[in-house]
Enzyme design. Structure first.
Site, PDB file in Angstrom:
ATOM      1  N   SER A 138       4.452   2.214   6.737  1.00 56.85           N
ATOM      2  CA  SER A 138       5.428   1.191   6.386  1.00 56.85           C
ATOM      3  C   SER A 138       6.474   1.770   5.435  1.00 56.85           C
ATOM      4  O   SER A 138       7.085   2.789   5.737  1.00 56.85           O
ATOM      5  CB  SER A 138       4.727  -0.042   5.793  1.00 56.85           C
ATOM      6  OG  SER A 138       5.603  -1.151   5.744  1.00 56.85           O
ATOM      7  N   GLU A 242       7.604   2.726  14.597  1.00 57.69           N
ATOM      8  CA  GLU A 242       6.882   1.450  14.568  1.00 57.69           C
ATOM      9  C   GLU A 242       7.638   0.498  13.666  1.00 57.69           C
ATOM     10  O   GLU A 242       8.483   0.920  12.870  1.00 57.69           O
ATOM     11  CB  GLU A 242       5.450   1.647  14.063  1.00 57.69           C
ATOM     12  CG  GLU A 242       5.330   2.207  12.646  1.00 57.69           C
ATOM     13  CD  GLU A 242       5.414   1.179  11.533  1.00 57.69           C
ATOM     14  OE1 GLU A 242       5.203  -0.024  11.798  1.00 57.69           O
ATOM     15  OE2 GLU A 242       5.717   1.574  10.393  1.00 57.69           O
ATOM     16  N   HIS A 312       1.881  -1.650  12.092  1.00 59.53           N
ATOM     17  CA  HIS A 312       1.290  -2.689  11.249  1.00 59.53           C
ATOM     18  C   HIS A 312       0.228  -3.424  12.062  1.00 59.53           C
ATOM     19  O   HIS A 312       0.390  -4.584  12.466  1.00 59.53           O
ATOM     20  CB  HIS A 312       2.371  -3.659  10.774  1.00 59.53           C
ATOM     21  CG  HIS A 312       3.318  -3.064   9.777  1.00 59.53           C
ATOM     22  ND1 HIS A 312       4.205  -2.065  10.087  1.00 59.53           N
ATOM     23  CD2 HIS A 312       3.516  -3.348   8.462  1.00 59.53           C
ATOM     24  CE1 HIS A 312       4.910  -1.755   9.009  1.00 59.53           C
ATOM     25  NE2 HIS A 312       4.503  -2.510   8.013  1.00 59.53           N
TER      26      HIS A 312
END
Length: 342
Positions: A138, A242, A312
């Protein structure tokens, strides 16, 4: 004597001047030492604060169950608004862990926002001298990419402390960081009762195989680093991406940025992991994620696929940033060509 105006300007800007160690294009890859039972993992918060002491305790107990000791950074529980303390203190925690001989690996507790703010304050020379595993995903993408670019250290896009420490996630972490396997990342087989698999499917955008260094992470964070000196050399790389909670038009905008910046035209292959909760709030007239990926990736004429267990999600791979790998876009696999740790 330095004129006052010149001194003031240099004093005010000094904390934000990047400490550039070397030219990213000539950095020699550096592998961190593998994890061993009894090693100490340093936990720190480079972005969002540690809101829940219970969550922290669960993380500590999970890492202990894997055979590791833990150490919290000096400013672990600091809080400055939505940040885990002041920039200088968060940077110092990471710098100190790399300089601390009692700490064998470093793991972020949370993502959130804030890692990009501390990039100019990191001691890249120290990190190259004392390479260690750095683990997270992230917002931690900013640290993974910048440290790899400035030092050559192979960093790890994988779980943060607050994830669900289930069998899938821990097994991949063990294989990559403890057993030092040159693993083949392959999505799990669907165990449902349907006639055809419906979960964790691979979508081939362009078939074929390609080799290159794995470079990537969170799309939002990566796109915001374009134009800074904190991105690796993209030439011949395998780009993996992502994201989470981004509507299709936002993914479109960020993919366009990668295209306009010349990044997409340099890569040898692309893996798009999971874009969790990325559906449009107003589906009428919206492009789908499949439409957007096809728009940007098909014309590249390089192998590309989507759906890998990166992102995630509860079940996630530990993917080395800066390591040589081969992807098979038809099978939806990523084969490490060497171990990620020494």
């Amino acid at each position: 004597m330095i004129p006052r105006r010149t001194w003031l300007k240099s004093a005010l800007l000094a904390p934000f001047v990047p400490r550039l160690a070397v030219n990213p294009s000539i950095v020699t890859p550096v592998k961190p030492p593998r994890l061993k039972p009894g090693d100490t993992i340093g936990l720190f918060c480079p972005a969002a604060p540690a809101y829940s002491k219970e969550t922290v305790q669960v993380t500590i107990e999970s890492l202990q169950a894997l055979g590791f000791k833990t150490k919290l950074s000096a400013h672990f529980y600091d809080r400055y608004g939505y940040l885990a303390g002041r920039d200088a203190d968060r940077a110092a925690d990471l710098n100190n862990f790399f300089a601390d001989p009692s700490v064998n690996a470093v793991m972020a507790m949370h993502g959130g926002w804030g890692c990009a703010r501390i990039l100019p304050l990191l001691n890249y020379d120290q990190m190259r001298r004392t390479p260690k595993i750095l683990l997270g995903y992230s917002d931690i993408t900013a640290l993974l990419l910048a440290i790899n670019a400035r030092t050559g250290l192979v960093t790890m896009h994988g779980p943060v402390g607050s994830v669900t420490w289930n069998r899938f996630t821990t097994d991949w972490l063990k294989r990559v960081l403890i057993d030092a396997e040159p693993v083949l990342f392959r999505n799990p087989a669907d165990e449902g009762a349907t006639l055809a698999p419906t979960r964790d499917r691979i979508s081939t955008i362009r078939p074929g195989t390609a080799r290159g260094r794995l470079i990537g992470g969170n799309l939002t964070v990566l796109s915001h680093l374009i134009g800074t000196p904190y991105l690796p050399d993209w030439k011949g790389s395998i780009l993996f991406l992502e994201d989470v909670q981004e509507e299709p038009y936002r993914v479109d905008r960020m993919m366009a940025q990668l295209k306009l910046a010349g990044i997409l035209d340099q890569v040898a292959g692309v893996v798009f992991g999971k874009c969790t909760k990325c559906e449009s709030e107003n589906s009428y007239g919206s492009l789908t994620l499949e439409d957007i990926l096809a728009t940007y990736l098909e014309p590249l004429n390089v192998p590309a696929f989507a759906g890998s267990m990166i992102g995630h999600i509860t079940d996630k791979f530990t993917v080395p940033v800066g390591l040589n790998a081969e992807i098979d876009a038809t099978k939806g696999t990523i084969q490490l060509l060497e171990s990620a740790v020494s």
